[in-house]
Design a protein around this motif. Structure first.
Motif, mmCIF file in Angstrom:
data_model
loop_
_atom_site.group_PDB
_atom_site.id
_atom_site.type_symbol
_atom_site.label_atom_id
_atom_site.label_comp_id
_atom_site.label_asym_id
_atom_site.label_seq_id
_atom_site.Cartn_x
_atom_site.Cartn_y
_atom_site.Cartn_z
ATOM 1 N N LEU A 1 0.815 -1.211 0.000
ATOM 2 C CA LEU A 1 0.000 0.000 0.000
ATOM 3 C C LEU A 1 0.851 1.265 0.000
ATOM 4 O O LEU A 1 0.364 2.332 -0.351
ATOM 5 N N PHE A 2 2.118 1.142 0.391
ATOM 6 C CA PHE A 2 2.997 2.317 0.447
ATOM 7 C C PHE A 2 3.901 2.382 -0.774
ATOM 8 O O PHE A 2 5.025 2.885 -0.696
ATOM 9 N N ASN A 3 3.431 1.811 -1.877
ATOM 10 C CA ASN A 3 4.220 1.858 -3.105
ATOM 11 C C ASN A 3 3.471 2.642 -4.178
ATOM 12 O O ASN A 3 2.281 2.916 -4.057
ATOM 13 N N ASN A 4 4.218 2.937 -5.196
ATOM 14 C CA ASN A 4 3.785 3.779 -6.303
ATOM 15 C C ASN A 4 2.445 3.369 -6.909
ATOM 16 O O ASN A 4 1.651 4.211 -7.309
ATOM 17 N N TRP A 5 2.206 2.061 -6.977
ATOM 18 C CA TRP A 5 0.987 1.578 -7.636
ATOM 19 C C TRP A 5 -0.228 1.630 -6.697
ATOM 20 O O TRP A 5 -1.334 1.324 -7.129
ATOM 21 N N LYS B 1 -0.161 4.126 -3.594
ATOM 22 C CA LYS B 1 -0.132 5.531 -3.131
ATOM 23 C C LYS B 1 -0.930 5.775 -1.859
ATOM 24 O O LYS B 1 -1.457 6.865 -1.653
ATOM 25 N N MET B 2 -1.069 4.769 -1.017
ATOM 26 C CA MET B 2 -1.554 5.063 0.330
ATOM 27 C C MET B 2 -0.339 5.440 1.174
ATOM 28 O O MET B 2 0.802 5.180 0.793
ATOM 29 N N THR B 3 -0.595 6.071 2.309
ATOM 30 C CA THR B 3 0.519 6.464 3.168
ATOM 31 C C THR B 3 0.168 6.181 4.629
ATOM 32 O O THR B 3 -0.945 5.768 4.948
ATOM 33 N N ASP B 4 1.135 6.433 5.477
ATOM 34 C CA ASP B 4 0.940 6.318 6.925
ATOM 35 C C ASP B 4 -0.224 7.175 7.406
ATOM 36 O O ASP B 4 -0.745 6.953 8.488
ATOM 37 N N PRO C 1 5.678 -4.141 1.700
ATOM 38 C CA PRO C 1 6.800 -3.969 2.615
ATOM 39 C C PRO C 1 6.738 -2.659 3.382
ATOM 40 O O PRO C 1 6.209 -1.674 2.891
ATOM 41 N N ILE C 2 7.299 -2.695 4.610
ATOM 42 C CA ILE C 2 7.595 -1.455 5.316
ATOM 43 C C ILE C 2 9.099 -1.213 5.188
ATOM 44 O O ILE C 2 9.814 -2.020 4.581
#
Lengths: 725, 725
Positions: free
Chosen positions: A408-412, A414-417, A443-444
């Motif tokens: 979810l924290f990758n380019n495809w 684009k969710m964030t913390d 991954p984190i």
């Protein structure tokens, strides 16, 4: 007393129009399967028949069944463990329940509402799709529906709907157990379990040890168990489980009784040894987040795989389907399965099997590769669904960690913390199961996903094989890495039309079964013909394609699993992508073909996951005549059992001859510690063969390993060089 | 009607023994200040007198006051905004309240408990100290007491106790407003504020625009404001605030009325432009977490500083103390203050001033540089305290982000993403203020803390000055960086005994005021004599030490602030360590001496924080005769106002001569975009001076900048080289 109902199902184009006619329904199941059976649709697994199912998910589907009043005046309840996805429940035409979400149990008392016979209807809405989304997984990004059903690089697009989990009428006594829940906390030194019993009525509680002996009996809301037998994962001890019964006594008789299992364990994510040294330089950032699993105070190297849906239709998940797969994981020396968030949360029997077989579960919420929004409606559904999931799965000792979802924290994605869905999941996990770790995604920081092929043709690592790349990567956990292989000719015969089987081509059947255009529209994943031709020459037969592809898959997976284990303690986790598959594929990264057929790579991974064995680190796959072969010897050990030292003979087998290179006498391995051995060096001869093998042969044969590598005689090397100029 | 009480206070060695005698108490205040006054203790700010206060925090302290029944039959309430830290409240000897935690308001109805005159007592427990901890900040690691009071490298050890915030008796009508809370959500396009009114009684609500005009009136629990005037931070617009009144009407009369302020704004943390490109390589980790502030849809470069306690005694915090400091931040072109978690959460007046002056607040919970435990008692206190803090601060539009605490994911703290206190804080922020961002600590991935000196003597960056180091750092936010300077001779005269003032030495007074042994026991921080001698020679007078140290502080801070701004958009935040100080220091990284005396560096930072100006990137501080001087020219711009192009003349002033190097005609800056200009190059002459200055002189003088650099004539360079051989 539970009673299954006789269900039928029909479809209609809009909500207000009832279906024209009804067909027999299998419950649990899926509306598409019932429809296919009733209308004699061809087998979806063959060719590109699956496309014939397109659009069925856009209808309204109505289930009907007749419910009878209890003959002996018992109370009547409708119970469903899962209805997929948005639905209304009507009794004699009257709305009695509406819900969005397939993971929240439904329990409705019908006692005062039913006649002697009443019509129960469940109206299933069309599958959720974001209106302005393209026809892909992003249609699922405003719902808790598993995104994988909208199509993935190894999963066809087919979006099941319907009653997907156990669903029945239950006739109950006037008084029955309304609520009986067991939770516990372990003392810091693990010597005592403080058991908390939650209930509203007067219940008699009994706890039985794993051996069946009664340990404690109480009507109080708590009790302590001294020196409990703890639940351990596979390879680290017994998966001890206690049994708890709660009895409701009315007028001296047991009016109701509830059985539960409980396993005492403490799971933590801790920072690995040496993990606090970084960062050194100013301005200074943070240290890596912890991803080392500590089970009952013991650091455990997590070896396993990414579990995906074992079937396209969640409704077909069953103990019978799960059992051989979980057993194979245990037999492969695995101790963990990451239940990937693109697929659905599994049924109870999966988690019961994992409890019993000591397979830890990384439990992921149904979010994957999408930007799930900060939208109040979505957050409301996610709140209810996630609370249901947590309350169900937290009871299982195998549930050792929670994860918000996939990539979810990758380019495809684009969710964030800061994304509210992930903050909500963190909050709910804290509220309902705070002693089990939570990570927002995988991954984190510090963790890695990939590679997914044996060698990339593009990018910074172009031209380097996975053995070579893994020499220099340093991550805290490899939580996805894949090596594809073509399926066996026997499997191909079941899914590809006869006239297309001889050689993989970009026909609809091969593409549908993920041989081509899987990862990218242009790509030749997962069959990787271009790569196979580069390595093994053109004009391969399908049998050769299968054998060579399997060879690469075996050696690729061995390299990653063993490299990850060598990187201990910084690295503490190796989970390949993926373990199983939802249907028969023409090519896939899986270790096991549908439904539970191990590939050659399964056995390779099984060997690389042994608790103790002789391993070697080989810097690349292809070697040339006259080249100096080098490889580091290691004893890999993640066991805490007593070990003994021994010796390893290193033999290179080439052109039918065995060359003994050295004998290494290794000392007794310390618990969960590897041993670095010597570096083997040997000048390769010029012989006219295409491969060679390095054998590590020990006095204890269970430690033996072999690595099969590609060889290029001088003539071939010259040709290749000439071609490259 | 509020009535302050006449308080007295006394101390005793244990809980069961009452104090022998009582002294006059100032409320709000601190027991130590009352004791010091009563016993004529010497001024703690001078010499090492502060040590005389050691141990006072280990007593039990009892406050006493007489409360009178209302003469006109009103209800009687005891209200305190804050009592520090653990305490019991007794009325006529009877326990009526017990609490741990200084941030949770106390409100007790006494109406039916008091006689015509009753004795109210507040028994303050000794300061919390973990029993087995060394005598330092780690004593605070099981409590919500500000860790800074236990001693820090710029704060003496002195742990205040007592009634620290507004505390009074309130006589109320039989009916009064029990609860009246206002929250809102802004529509995605910011064109509408949906205001939610929470109340239990029948209230008349009125909302007045910033200009005082009535906007809306309702008895309903919601209303919408179309096109609200939004709250903007300093430099980006007006800090618009609306006024809300709630009136309780009883029998046609206003029985009670409550006034509130509300500012509509949307604050988000977003990923900077280009932030999703990384990581590229497989195995692939995550992209950086977002730290770019977006206020009302507009990306804002966050310029500011780390706010620390403006006084050792929290009880003395007041609007009068806060106002000049917040005003100085505004005047320095700052738009944000990070309220560092080592100190206490501030009183209401601080947040009101920040609201009014457009200073955004990064609000940190009271955790810093410690391993706060997964301990149930601690978690319970933190839960209550954090909920109180969130509910109070969320009302302020200036509260743009929450943070769990300071440097918790680093080696000296060893908390992690799995630490329950941080998971709890995340949960509470979600529950109570989910639309305001939350980060668990600073720094997180991508962010940096440090440097803290102009040049390090050890480590990977030894021998490189901060101008040089900043050329190659690439972080998303510099949320702490410090440059120390010695205090002025006038300040030294107030804190150091006369016979020690001539030259800083390792006497108790200098050490106590942080000139030496501050950061490390051996270190000469923060006076940095060794560094000053290296740069400016031995046998400096104190005046020279002050001037040279100030010079380094000015140029060091300019380099970091301006370098961070040049690194836009990847970097979006620059907060120096630290803004202010809690007492007069002999040397400190602060920009402002206690209580609100700007240092020379304040004005340097003020210039570096201008919305638009000509800046240059200078690769190092010390230049030699004959060396080729190089510096990049820039226009730094973080304004969205219309700008115009112009020209910049570059002049080097050395040995009294002005050398014009070039004229750069720069185009019109785009909103919030910098402009890269040419690289100035000039061969430095050999002249016998110790410094030179580069002036950027524009047609618009408000853009002008100067950088004062160190120069070494050939002779000095030779000497230095000879010494180094």
């Amino acid at each position: 007393m539970k009673r299954n109902l006789e269900w039928k199902v029909g479809r209609s184009s809009n909500k207000s129009t009832p279906p024209d006619c009804f067909y027999t329904a299998t419950v649990p199941g899926a509306v598409q399967l019932d429809w296919a059976k009733a209308t004699n649709m061809p087998d979806y697994t063959f060719g590109d028949n699956v496309k014939l199912y397109d659009g069925l998910e856009d209808f309204y589907w109505t289930y009907q069944a007749t419910v009878k009043k209890s003959e002996d005046n018992k109370r009547c309840f409708f119970v469903s463990e899962g209805i997929d996805y948005e639905f209304e429940i009507l009794l004699d035409g009257k709305l009695i329940h509406a819900q969005e979400g397939m993971f929240s149990r439904v329990e409705l008392e019908l006692t005062d509402k039913i006649k002697s016979e009443s019509l129960l209807e469940i109206l299933i809405f069309p599958a959720p799709k974001r209106a302005d989304a393209p026809v892909d997984r992003s249609q699922a990004d405003h719902s808790c529906k598993p995104a994988v059903s909208y199509g993935w690089d190894w999963h066809p697009r087919l979006i099941p709907l319907g009653i997907w989990d156990e669903t029945y009428i239950e006739y109950r006594n006037a008084e029955f157990i309304q609520n009986a829940d067991v939770t516990y906390t372990l003392s810091e030194d693990l010597s005592r379990a403080d058991v908390k019993l939650e209930f509203e009525q007067d219940l008699l509680w009994k706890i039985f040890a794993p051996d069946g002996k009664l340990v404690a009996e109480t009507r109080d809301n708590k009790l302590a168990i001294e020196n409990p037998l703890l639940w351990y994962c596979n390879g680290q001890g017994e998966p001890n489980m206690y049994t708890v019964t709660a009895e409701l006594i009315v007028d001296g008789e047991v009016a109701d009784c509830k059985h539960m299992k409980i396993g005492f364990r403490r799971a933590r994510l801790i920072v690995h040894d040496g993990g606090w040294v970084e960062p050194v330089q100013f301005p200074k950032s943070r240290s890596n987040p912890p991803i080392t699993l500590e089970l009952n105070g013991r650091v455990v190297f997590a070896k396993g795989a990414n579990w995906v849906s074992p079937d396209i239709f969640y409704g077909r998940f069953s103990k019978e389907m799960y059992e051989p797969l979980v057993k194979l994981a245990k037999d492969a020396n695995m101790n963990i399965l990451r239940v990937w968030g693109g697929g659905p949360v599994n049924k109870e029997s999966f988690h019961e099997l994992c409890d019993e077989m000591g397979i830890m579960v990384w439990a992921e919420f149904p979010l994957a590769c999408n930007k799930y929004p900060d939208d109040e409606h979505y957050l409301d559904v996610l709140d209810v669904e996630s609370r249901s999931i947590i309350k169900r799965l937290r009871k299982h000792p195998s549930t050792v960690m929670w994860c918000g979802g996939n990539e979810l924290f990758n380019n495809w994605s684009k969710m964030t913390d800061q994304s509210l869905p992930l903050r909500l999941l963190g909050k709910n996990c804290y509220e309902l199961d705070k002693h089990t770790p939570f990570i927002p995604t995988s991954p984190i920081m510090g963790m890695g996903h990939g590679n997914y092929v044996f060698e990339y043709f593009e990018g910074a690592d172009a031209g380097r094989d996975v053995l070579n790349i893994m020499q220099e990567r340093k991550m805290t956990a490899y939580t996805e890495f894949g090596m594809p292989s073509p399926s066996s000719p026997e499997i191909i015969a079941q899914i590809i039309p006869e006239n297309e089987r001889e050689y993989p081509s970009r026909t609809s059947a091969w593409i549908t079964h993920h041989a081509f255009s899987a990862w990218t529209k242009e790509g030749d994943c997962w069959i990787c013909l271009e790569l196979l031709e580069k390595y093994f020459g053109k004009n391969l037969t399908y049998k050769q394609i299968y054998e060579c592809g399997s060879w690469l898959q075996c050696e690729g997976y061995k390299a990653i699993f063993e490299s990850a284990r060598r990187q201990k303690p910084m690295c503490s986790m190796a989970l390949n992508w993926c373990y199983n598959e939802p249907w028969l594929t023409a090519a896939n990264n899986s270790l096991i073909n549908y439904p539970a057929l191990p590939k050659p790579s399964y056995y390779a991974v099984q060997a690389s996951c042994r608790p103790v064995f002789a391993s070697c680190s080989i810097p690349k796959f292809t070697w040339n005549a006259g080249e100096l072969f080098e490889a580091e010897l290691w004893i890999l050990n993640d066991s805490y059992d007593n070990q003994t030292g021994g010796s390893v003979n290193v033999v290179i087998e080439i052109n039918g001859e065995r060359h003994q290179l050295l004998t290494w006498d290794f000392p007794t391995p310390e618990p969960n510690k590897n041993i670095e051995g010597p570096v083997v060096r040997w000048r390769l001869p010029d012989v006219d063969v295409k491969e060679f093998t390095i054998h590590l042969e020990s006095n204890d044969k269970s430690l033996n390993s072999s690595y099969r590598l590609k060889f290029q005689p001088a003539e071939v090397v010259e040709e290749t060089n000439a071609m490259n100029v």
